[in-house]
Design an enzyme around this catalytic site. Structure first.
Site, PDB file in Angstrom:
ATOM      1  N   ASN A 275       1.016  -1.170  -0.146  1.00  0.00           N
ATOM      2  CA  ASN A 275      -0.109   0.072  -0.008  1.00  0.00           C
ATOM      3  C   ASN A 275       0.845   1.272   0.049  1.00  0.00           C
ATOM      4  O   ASN A 275       0.548   2.198  -0.633  1.00  0.00           O
ATOM      5  CB  ASN A 275      -1.024  -0.029   1.334  1.00  0.00           C
ATOM      6  CG  ASN A 275      -1.997  -1.146   0.968  1.00  0.00           C
ATOM      7  OD1 ASN A 275      -1.993  -1.734   0.002  1.00  0.00           O
ATOM      8  ND2 ASN A 275      -2.785  -1.163   2.112  1.00  0.00           N
TER       9      ASN A 275
ATOM     10  N   HIS B 161     -18.384  36.788 -29.555  1.00  0.00           N
ATOM     11  CA  HIS B 161     -19.442  35.972 -29.981  1.00  0.00           C
ATOM     12  C   HIS B 161     -19.174  35.534 -31.596  1.00  0.00           C
ATOM     13  O   HIS B 161     -20.154  35.520 -32.268  1.00  0.00           O
ATOM     14  CB  HIS B 161     -20.778  36.999 -29.934  1.00  0.00           C
ATOM     15  CG  HIS B 161     -20.912  37.400 -28.590  1.00  0.00           C
ATOM     16  ND1 HIS B 161     -21.704  36.786 -27.396  1.00  0.00           N
ATOM     17  CD2 HIS B 161     -20.422  38.605 -27.960  1.00  0.00           C
ATOM     18  CE1 HIS B 161     -21.789  37.354 -26.482  1.00  0.00           C
ATOM     19  NE2 HIS B 161     -21.175  38.394 -26.634  1.00  0.00           N
TER      20      HIS B 161
ATOM     21  N   SER C 269     -10.221  13.575 -48.711  1.00  0.00           N
ATOM     22  CA  SER C 269     -11.281  13.044 -48.499  1.00  0.00           C
ATOM     23  C   SER C 269     -11.440  11.788 -49.410  1.00  0.00           C
ATOM     24  O   SER C 269     -10.904  11.869 -50.362  1.00  0.00           O
ATOM     25  CB  SER C 269     -12.816  13.948 -48.779  1.00  0.00           C
ATOM     26  OG  SER C 269     -13.584  13.266 -49.170  1.00  0.00           O
TER      27      SER C 269
ATOM     28  N   LYS D 131     -10.560  18.230 -51.298  1.00  0.00           N
ATOM     29  CA  LYS D 131     -10.661  18.488 -49.934  1.00  0.00           C
ATOM     30  C   LYS D 131      -9.323  18.376 -49.180  1.00  0.00           C
ATOM     31  O   LYS D 131      -8.310  17.606 -49.390  1.00  0.00           O
ATOM     32  CB  LYS D 131     -11.368  17.142 -49.083  1.00  0.00           C
ATOM     33  CG  LYS D 131     -13.055  17.612 -49.348  1.00  0.00           C
ATOM     34  CD  LYS D 131     -13.472  18.708 -48.491  1.00  0.00           C
ATOM     35  CE  LYS D 131     -14.635  18.376 -47.513  1.00  0.00           C
ATOM     36  NZ  LYS D 131     -14.543  18.811 -46.382  1.00  0.00           N
TER      37      LYS D 131
ATOM     38  N   GLU E 234      -8.989  18.364 -35.160  1.00  0.00           N
ATOM     39  CA  GLU E 234     -10.062  17.787 -34.744  1.00  0.00           C
ATOM     40  C   GLU E 234      -9.548  16.695 -33.826  1.00  0.00           C
ATOM     41  O   GLU E 234     -10.405  16.589 -32.859  1.00  0.00           O
ATOM     42  CB  GLU E 234     -10.735  17.338 -35.995  1.00  0.00           C
ATOM     43  CG  GLU E 234     -11.578  18.655 -36.754  1.00  0.00           C
ATOM     44  CD  GLU E 234     -11.961  18.011 -38.118  1.00  0.00           C
ATOM     45  OE1 GLU E 234     -12.137  16.718 -38.479  1.00  0.00           O
ATOM     46  OE2 GLU E 234     -11.864  19.017 -38.969  1.00  0.00           O
TER      47      GLU E 234
ATOM     48  N   TYR F 244      -7.269   1.418   2.150  1.00  0.00           N
ATOM     49  CA  TYR F 244      -6.855   0.741   0.841  1.00  0.00           C
ATOM     50  C   TYR F 244      -8.310  -0.266   0.270  1.00  0.00           C
ATOM     51  O   TYR F 244      -8.243  -1.097   1.234  1.00  0.00           O
ATOM     52  CB  TYR F 244      -5.611   0.109   0.948  1.00  0.00           C
ATOM     53  CG  TYR F 244      -5.399  -0.604  -0.803  1.00  0.00           C
ATOM     54  CD1 TYR F 244      -4.798   0.141  -1.653  1.00  0.00           C
ATOM     55  CD2 TYR F 244      -5.678  -1.945  -0.887  1.00  0.00           C
ATOM     56  CE1 TYR F 244      -4.699  -0.234  -2.894  1.00  0.00           C
ATOM     57  CE2 TYR F 244      -5.689  -2.347  -2.297  1.00  0.00           C
ATOM     58  CZ  TYR F 244      -5.039  -1.576  -3.006  1.00  0.00           C
ATOM     59  OH  TYR F 244      -5.076  -2.024  -4.585  1.00  0.00           O
TER      60      TYR F 244
ATOM     61  N   GLN G 264      -6.510   0.660  -7.663  1.00  0.00           N
ATOM     62  CA  GLN G 264      -5.425   0.157  -8.491  1.00  0.00           C
ATOM     63  C   GLN G 264      -5.988   0.831  -9.853  1.00  0.00           C
ATOM     64  O   GLN G 264      -5.065   0.760 -10.922  1.00  0.00           O
ATOM     65  CB  GLN G 264      -5.720  -1.608  -8.380  1.00  0.00           C
ATOM     66  CG  GLN G 264      -4.743  -1.973  -9.417  1.00  0.00           C
ATOM     67  CD  GLN G 264      -4.358  -3.558  -9.201  1.00  0.00           C
ATOM     68  OE1 GLN G 264      -3.624  -3.976  -8.386  1.00  0.00           O
ATOM     69  NE2 GLN G 264      -5.248  -4.263 -10.078  1.00  0.00           N
TER      70      GLN G 264
ATOM     71  N   LYS H  54      -3.641   3.632 -11.786  1.00  0.00           N
ATOM     72  CA  LYS H  54      -2.458   3.660 -12.747  1.00  0.00           C
ATOM     73  C   LYS H  54      -2.879   3.954 -14.157  1.00  0.00           C
ATOM     74  O   LYS H  54      -2.538   4.598 -14.984  1.00  0.00           O
ATOM     75  CB  LYS H  54      -1.657   2.566 -12.455  1.00  0.00           C
ATOM     76  CG  LYS H  54      -0.379   2.620 -11.593  1.00  0.00           C
ATOM     77  CD  LYS H  54      -0.519   2.633 -10.082  1.00  0.00           C
ATOM     78  CE  LYS H  54      -1.035   1.275  -9.726  1.00  0.00           C
ATOM     79  NZ  LYS H  54      -1.743   1.380  -8.239  1.00  0.00           N
TER      80      LYS H  54
HETATM   81  N1  ARG Z   1      -1.244  -3.375  -7.268  1.00  0.00           N
HETATM   82  C1  ARG Z   1      -1.922  -2.768  -5.967  1.00  0.00           C
HETATM   83  C2  ARG Z   1      -2.346  -1.190  -6.650  1.00  0.00           C
HETATM   84  O1  ARG Z   1      -1.865  -0.865  -7.401  1.00  0.00           O
HETATM   85  C3  ARG Z   1      -1.036  -2.473  -5.186  1.00  0.00           C
HETATM   86  C4  ARG Z   1      -1.571  -2.371  -3.607  1.00  0.00           C
HETATM   87  C5  ARG Z   1      -1.972  -3.715  -3.244  1.00  0.00           C
HETATM   88  N2  ARG Z   1      -2.351  -3.744  -1.829  1.00  0.00           N
HETATM   89  C6  ARG Z   1      -3.492  -4.538  -1.368  1.00  0.00           C
HETATM   90  N3  ARG Z   1      -3.887  -4.358  -0.223  1.00  0.00           N
HETATM   91  N4  ARG Z   1      -4.111  -5.454  -2.293  1.00  0.00           N
HETATM   92  O2  ARG Z   1      -3.235  -1.007  -5.967  1.00  0.00           O
END
Ligand code: ARG
Length: 464
Positions: free
Chosen positions: A116, A162, A283, A289, A296, A323, A328, A331
């Protein structure tokens, strides 16, 4: 369950049955978080050195672990590491490999820490370097925008409100507006660095640890400013993730706004800019075009970056401390958000080198829409001691007259003007000149050529 102990999950003694294949598939994050391998090893090295300094592990064990970690780092960076989904994430994959390399003594590496705090440490270190990369790209964009502005100080265009002609401005002044935005983006990312600069390592699972660890030591080693204050908050906190996602969204929004303007100006209706063939597409049916697809693309991707921000906000809403697996997700969200922005910044930098103002068309358009009306009203106030409101009304009468006679303001004769305001003399005609109009906006931050030159110099010094 396989007999080979080394091939088992770390928790194989307690959890006897093999994880269901389906759960293994969804529970594993290694494909996403392997990107944190370098940061994970940096964090582990600092942790292990601290454990040794605090006499929690021996010199021999420390060295063995450091040897193993460095070997793993080389293996991963040379693509010689076999990531295994069974070991869930980057932390367990590295720990498992450490056992293979140095044997049972690898078991000391996780003393006084949890995944954690480990994952947040890795993540914060990663965000710091992502921040740097974004900063470098923003610098490039600012420099290239400055170059373009410098070439266009005397390029006159209509300023819009405007999307109607409002008052004349210099194209350079317009570009400098975006430099302000990109400069603020840089500050926003910099502020994030300050607020994430607290070291999470050592809070362990959620309570801290009974080992006599030294968090100040790891704080210094890892380049953080101070250790975090509260172990429960540390494990639960993803504000720094939100800050990053928000900053990405705002920066992308700036790119999107300028893209939108360039799309409009590139339209056949406006025709104020031209895009080089390098940044347009054709196009499949209409042979004539040249479409501004890249712009865009930038506008579209901005929506995607907002999605990442909202995903994370939603994940955190109502999540109890501390936690949970929900976290997770952070990421994948941040990696995608970061990659999208990097891509967009690179594309925009290319665009900056591949579009040209159609100066003639800009000037032509700036002469339409009675764009010098405000200048005339200001003139009446200054030279004929009228209140602004009175001058505003006189000017509106003059605009109505011009409209009736199907003339531009600068095409009205002095006699026609005098019919509305007898006090006027020929001197008034100068206010209809666009260069005069622009140059008169000398108030700080205004579009006068002098102001623009000063601002360009100021930013050139800042970004040299
Ligand atoms: N891969 C986990 C995450 O990114 C790491 C932490 C895991 N901790 C746990 N108590 N399962 O969240």
């Amino acid at each position: 369950m396989t007999k080979n102990k080394n091939n088992r999950a770390i928790w194989g003694t307690r959890i006897k049955k093999k994880t269901s294949t389906l759960f293994q598939k969804v529970g594993s994050s290694i494909n996403v978080d392997k990107r944190l391998y370098n940061e994970d090893i940096i964090g582990s090295i600092a942790h292990v050195e601290m454990l040794f300094k605090q006499k929690i592990i021996s010199f021999k064990i420390k060295n063995k672990i450091l040897y193993g970690l460095n070997k793993i780092k080389n293996e991963i960076s040379n693509n010689k590491f076999e990531f295994n989904k069974k070991y869930e994430d980057i932390h367990m994959n590295i720990e498992k490999r450490l056992f293979q390399i140095i044997g049972e003594e690898a078991g000391f590496v996780h003393t006084g820490r949890s995944r954690n705090d480990q994952v947040i440490t890795d993540f914060k270190i990663w965000i710091k370097s992502a921040n740097k990369e974004i900063n470098i790209l923003l610098d490039k964009i600012i420099k290239n925008t400055l170059k373009l502005a410098e070439k266009n100080i005397y390029t006159i265009m209509p300023g819009f409100t405007h999307l109607k002609n409002a008052q004349a401005i210099s194209f350079a002044h317009y570009l400098m507006a975006y430099i302000e935005m990109f400069d603020r983006d840089k500050n926003r990312f910099k502020n994030n660095l300050n607020s994430l600069n607290e070291n999470p390592l050592g809070v362990a699972a959620l309570t801290g640890t009974s080992f006599n660890i030294d968090r100040i030591y790891t704080t210094k080693k890892l380049g953080f400013k101070k250790p975090t204050n509260n172990s429960v908050d540390t494990v639960s906190d993803r504000d720094f993730v939100l800050d990053f996602l928000y900053s990405v969204s705002v920066c992308a929004m700036h790119l999107s706004r300028i893209s939108e303007e360039l799309i409009i100006w590139n339209s056949d209706a406006f025709n104020l800019i031209s895009l080089s063939d390098k940044v347009v597409t054709g196009s499949s049916i209409m042979p004539q075009k040249k479409n501004p697809d890249l712009l865009e693309y930038l506008r579209g991707k901005t929506g995607t970056t907002y999605g990442y921000l909202f995903s994370m906000l939603t994940i955190l809403k109502g999540l109890p401390l501390s936690y949970y697996k929900d976290l997770q997700e952070d990421k994948e969200i941040i990696f995608k958000s970061n990659d999208t922005l990097i891509n967009c910044l690179e594309i925009f930098n290319e665009i900056l080198k591949n579009f040209y103002p159609n100066k003639k068309k800009m000037l032509q358009l700036a002469n339409l829409g009675y764009i010098t009306s405000t200048d005339l009203a200001d003139y009446l106030v200054i030279n004929h001691s009228m209140s602004f409101r009175k001058a505003y009304q006189k000017t509106a009468d003059i605009v109505n007259l011009a409209e009736k006679k199907k003339k531009n303001l600068n095409e009205l004769t002095i006699d026609e003007l005098k019919k509305i305001e007898p006090k006027l003399t020929k001197d008034v005609l100068k206010v209809f000149d666009l260069t005069n109009s622009i140059n008169s906006k000398k108030s700080y931050g205004g579009t006068s050529f002098d102001n623009i030159k000063k601002m360009i110099t100021k930013y050139k010094i800042k970004y040299d």
